[in-house]
Design a protein around this motif. Sequence first.
Motif, PDB file in Angstrom:
ATOM      1  N   MET A  96      24.120  55.094  40.240  1.00 23.82           N
ATOM      2  CA  MET A  96      23.794  55.008  41.707  1.00 23.82           C
ATOM      3  C   MET A  96      22.775  53.183  41.062  1.00 23.82           C
ATOM      4  SD  MET A  96      21.134  56.334  44.606  1.00 23.82           S
ATOM      5  CE  MET A  96      20.681  55.667  45.687  1.00 23.82           C
ATOM      6  N   ILE A  97      23.744  52.197  41.952  1.00 22.90           N
ATOM      7  CA  ILE A  97      22.815  51.179  41.779  1.00 22.90           C
ATOM      8  C   ILE A  97      21.462  51.222  42.037  1.00 22.90           C
ATOM      9  CG2 ILE A  97      23.067  48.838  42.539  1.00 22.90           C
ATOM     10  CD1 ILE A  97      26.198  49.621  43.398  1.00 22.90           C
ATOM     11  N   ASN A  98      20.770  50.114  40.857  1.00 18.83           N
ATOM     12  CA  ASN A  98      19.252  49.737  41.368  1.00 18.83           C
ATOM     13  C   ASN A  98      19.306  48.177  42.328  1.00 18.83           C
ATOM     14  OD1 ASN A  98      16.527  49.220  41.198  1.00 18.83           O
ATOM     15  ND2 ASN A  98      16.636  49.907  38.989  1.00 18.83           N
ATOM     16  N   ASN A  99      18.727  48.171  43.076  1.00 15.27           N
ATOM     17  CA  ASN A  99      18.470  47.418  44.285  1.00 15.27           C
ATOM     18  C   ASN A  99      17.449  46.623  43.787  1.00 15.27           C
ATOM     19  OD1 ASN A  99      20.948  46.759  45.868  1.00 15.27           O
ATOM     20  ND2 ASN A  99      20.283  48.711  46.245  1.00 15.27           N
ATOM     21  N   LYS A 100      16.485  47.479  43.096  1.00 10.03           N
ATOM     22  CA  LYS A 100      15.564  46.282  42.987  1.00 10.03           C
ATOM     23  C   LYS A 100      15.219  44.962  41.382  1.00 10.03           C
ATOM     24  CE  LYS A 100      10.151  47.715  40.662  1.00 10.03           C
ATOM     25  NZ  LYS A 100       9.752  47.912  39.597  1.00 10.03           N
ATOM     26  N   ARG A 101      14.611  44.245  41.883  1.00  4.12           N
ATOM     27  CA  ARG A 101      14.879  43.017  41.466  1.00  4.12           C
ATOM     28  C   ARG A 101      13.182  43.058  40.438  1.00  4.12           C
ATOM     29  NH1 ARG A 101      16.166  38.383  46.268  1.00  4.12           N
ATOM     30  NH2 ARG A 101      17.523  39.871  47.373  1.00  4.12           N
ATOM     31  N   HIS A 102      13.806  41.800  39.357  1.00  2.00           N
ATOM     32  CA  HIS A 102      13.085  42.159  38.544  1.00  2.00           C
ATOM     33  C   HIS A 102      12.362  41.038  38.453  1.00  2.00           C
ATOM     34  CE1 HIS A 102      11.017  41.934  34.385  1.00  2.00           C
ATOM     35  NE2 HIS A 102      11.030  43.170  34.100  1.00  2.00           N
ATOM     36  N   THR A 103      11.357  40.815  39.569  1.00  2.00           N
ATOM     37  CA  THR A 103      10.317  39.467  39.065  1.00  2.00           C
ATOM     38  C   THR A 103       9.347  38.586  37.993  1.00  2.00           C
ATOM     39  OG1 THR A 103       8.736  40.670  40.425  1.00  2.00           O
ATOM     40  CG2 THR A 103      10.564  39.941  41.722  1.00  2.00           C
ATOM     41  N   GLY A 104       9.598  38.846  36.899  1.00  2.00           N
ATOM     42  CA  GLY A 104       8.311  38.756  36.380  1.00  2.00           C
ATOM     43  C   GLY A 104       6.820  39.058  36.115  1.00  2.00           C
ATOM     44  N   GLY A 105       6.387  40.086  37.768  1.00  2.00           N
ATOM     45  CA  GLY A 105       5.941  40.527  37.961  1.00  2.00           C
ATOM     46  C   GLY A 105       5.131  40.349  39.434  1.00  2.00           C
ATOM     47  N   ASN A 106       4.808  40.714  39.646  1.00  2.00           N
ATOM     48  CA  ASN A 106       4.085  41.134  41.196  1.00  2.00           C
ATOM     49  C   ASN A 106       3.241  39.590  41.948  1.00  2.00           C
ATOM     50  OD1 ASN A 106       5.494  43.848  40.937  1.00  2.00           O
ATOM     51  ND2 ASN A 106       3.747  44.910  41.378  1.00  2.00           N
ATOM     52  N   VAL A 107       4.374  39.002  42.683  1.00  2.00           N
ATOM     53  CA  VAL A 107       3.328  37.858  43.108  1.00  2.00           C
ATOM     54  C   VAL A 107       3.784  38.962  44.423  1.00  2.00           C
ATOM     55  CG1 VAL A 107       3.942  35.602  43.352  1.00  2.00           C
ATOM     56  CG2 VAL A 107       4.572  37.237  41.623  1.00  2.00           C
ATOM     57  N   GLU A 108       1.892  38.399  44.947  1.00  2.00           N
ATOM     58  CA  GLU A 108       1.041  38.459  46.709  1.00  2.00           C
ATOM     59  C   GLU A 108       0.429  37.224  46.754  1.00  2.00           C
ATOM     60  OE1 GLU A 108       0.695  42.047  48.375  1.00  2.00           O
ATOM     61  OE2 GLU A 108      -1.137  40.944  48.831  1.00  2.00           O
ATOM     62  N   PHE A 109       0.636  36.770  47.854  1.00  2.00           N
ATOM     63  CA  PHE A 109      -0.521  35.748  47.943  1.00  2.00           C
ATOM     64  C   PHE A 109      -1.033  35.703  49.717  1.00  2.00           C
ATOM     65  CE2 PHE A 109       2.159  33.348  45.160  1.00  2.00           C
ATOM     66  CZ  PHE A 109       1.620  32.185  44.647  1.00  2.00           C
ATOM     67  N   SER A 110      -2.025  35.516  50.370  1.00  2.00           N
ATOM     68  CA  SER A 110      -2.240  35.606  51.285  1.00  2.00           C
ATOM     69  C   SER A 110      -1.471  34.484  52.529  1.00  2.00           C
ATOM     70  CB  SER A 110      -3.589  35.093  51.814  1.00  2.00           C
ATOM     71  OG  SER A 110      -4.205  34.143  51.777  1.00  2.00           O
ATOM     72  N   LEU A 111      -0.908  34.460  53.263  1.00  2.00           N
ATOM     73  CA  LEU A 111      -0.207  33.774  54.382  1.00  2.00           C
ATOM     74  C   LEU A 111      -1.717  32.337  54.690  1.00  2.00           C
ATOM     75  CD1 LEU A 111       1.581  33.309  56.405  1.00  2.00           C
ATOM     76  CD2 LEU A 111       0.614  33.764  58.088  1.00  2.00           C
ATOM     77  N   GLY A 112      -2.825  32.303  54.413  1.00  2.00           N
ATOM     78  CA  GLY A 112      -3.955  30.905  55.108  1.00  2.00           C
ATOM     79  C   GLY A 112      -3.354  30.504  53.603  1.00  2.00           C
ATOM     80  N   ASP A 113      -3.698  31.169  52.025  1.00  2.00           N
ATOM     81  CA  ASP A 113      -3.376  30.730  51.242  1.00  2.00           C
ATOM     82  C   ASP A 113      -2.344  30.125  50.543  1.00  2.00           C
ATOM     83  OD1 ASP A 113      -3.731  29.617  48.100  1.00  2.00           O
ATOM     84  OD2 ASP A 113      -3.272  31.049  47.788  1.00  2.00           O
ATOM     85  N   LEU A 114      -1.002  30.289  51.071  1.00  2.00           N
ATOM     86  CA  LEU A 114       0.438  29.492  50.769  1.00  2.00           C
ATOM     87  C   LEU A 114       0.412  28.198  52.250  1.00  2.00           C
ATOM     88  CD1 LEU A 114       3.018  32.986  51.681  1.00  2.00           C
ATOM     89  CD2 LEU A 114       2.402  31.046  49.715  1.00  2.00           C
ATOM     90  N   ALA A 115      -0.266  28.385  53.703  1.00  2.00           N
ATOM     91  CA  ALA A 115      -0.545  27.205  54.197  1.00  2.00           C
ATOM     92  C   ALA A 115      -1.270  26.238  53.405  1.00  2.00           C
ATOM     93  CB  ALA A 115      -1.264  27.469  55.596  1.00  2.00           C
ATOM     94  N   GLU A 116      -2.209  25.951  52.442  1.00  2.00           N
ATOM     95  CA  GLU A 116      -3.095  25.047  52.201  1.00  2.00           C
ATOM     96  C   GLU A 116      -2.123  24.987  51.101  1.00  2.00           C
ATOM     97  OE1 GLU A 116      -7.423  25.450  49.582  1.00  2.00           O
ATOM     98  OE2 GLU A 116      -7.049  26.894  50.614  1.00  2.00           O
ATOM     99  N   ARG A 117      -1.297  25.362  50.762  1.00  2.00           N
ATOM    100  CA  ARG A 117      -0.965  25.230  49.881  1.00  2.00           C
ATOM    101  C   ARG A 117       0.147  24.739  49.654  1.00  2.00           C
ATOM    102  NH1 ARG A 117      -0.418  28.565  43.904  1.00  2.00           N
ATOM    103  NH2 ARG A 117      -1.975  29.535  43.573  1.00  2.00           N
ATOM    104  N   LEU A 118       0.874  24.917  51.092  1.00  2.00           N
ATOM    105  CA  LEU A 118       2.179  23.990  51.184  1.00  2.00           C
ATOM    106  C   LEU A 118       1.397  22.898  52.497  1.00  2.00           C
ATOM    107  CD1 LEU A 118       4.469  26.537  51.976  1.00  2.00           C
ATOM    108  CD2 LEU A 118       4.805  25.226  50.207  1.00  2.00           C
TER     109      LEU A 118
END
Length: 352
Positions: free
Chosen positions: A1-23
């Motif tokens: 069975m194919i494993n569709n999980k991606r290895h991202t090198g660690g869990n990454v999460e931001f708040s939408l407000g943080d993204l707005a500020e960074r961008l």
Amino acid sequence: MINNKRHTGGNVEFSLGDLAERLGVELSGDPRRPIHGISGLGSSKPGTISFLAHSRYRHHLRGTRAAAVILTQEERQHCPVDALISATPYLCYARLTALFAPRFPAAEPIHPSAVVDPGASLGAGVRIGANAVVADGVILGEGVEIGAGSVVLQGSRIGASSRLMPNVTVYHDCVIGERALIHSGAVIGSDGFGFAPDGKEWVKIHQLGRVVIGNDVEIGANTCVDRGAIEDTLIGDGAKLDNLIQLAHNVKVGARTVMAGCVGIAGSVDIGEDCALGGGVGVAGHLSLPPGTTVMGMSLVSSSPPEPGVYAGGLPAAKRGEWQRNALRFRQLDGIAKRLNKLEKALEEGRT
């Protein structure tokens, strides 16, 4: 069975407000909303952010499952979820990807199997992967990463924060600027194709120049950049080269020029700044492309364009029978032109 999980090198999460500020964009919605990835608008997933780059995809907004979408102010009225407002959503998306791009730092700065000559100079924070080779006289700037199996030969210099992915080869005395990214299989500084006939065989012309690459350059997988015959092969700051590109000796690529896959550039071509070459373009030797020139995919450039513009060539694909008829007519053009000239000449003589 194919494993569709991606290895991202660690869990990454931001708040939408943080993204707005960074961008540096406007937020429309809940600043605390968590965002843990990016998804396409037509295949959006809960908890992710997507983007609308063109109104032709607006119909995907209605059923989006994304937590938020990057779009223009004009498109906000059509969006049922939170949004980041940007005049250039696609550019905003490009900058966003840097925040979610996976990184896999080495467990130790220099892998035990790496071979680093004592005569090499390593800046602070350099990382060298398994089975990599760094030869005598090499200078690696601060934060350089040399991927597993890569080879950097004598006297080459690589600027700060540049990365060589696994299995890159950099020949001797080459110069790579800061923040470069060179993908697997690329070869920098191999010999240019130079031979002189003596009547019986081809005598090799040893290539005595270098390859000099500027800052912020990206070079794709299995791309080859040949060293100069006498002068250097040059790639300017911010240039982006796709996979499977061939740059022959003494080519000059201007700053911010981009090339798609399978482009082939013959020797001593001078490509100006801010040019764009589509996939499969070929450029004959010793030509010049003015700054700002665009060449459409699969075109052959056999003479220097007189001015910047969009140039195209080649026959587009068609059904076989149609293509064969067009090819036959193309071969008949010279004869048709000669007959037409005779008719025009006869008409002129008849008038007089």
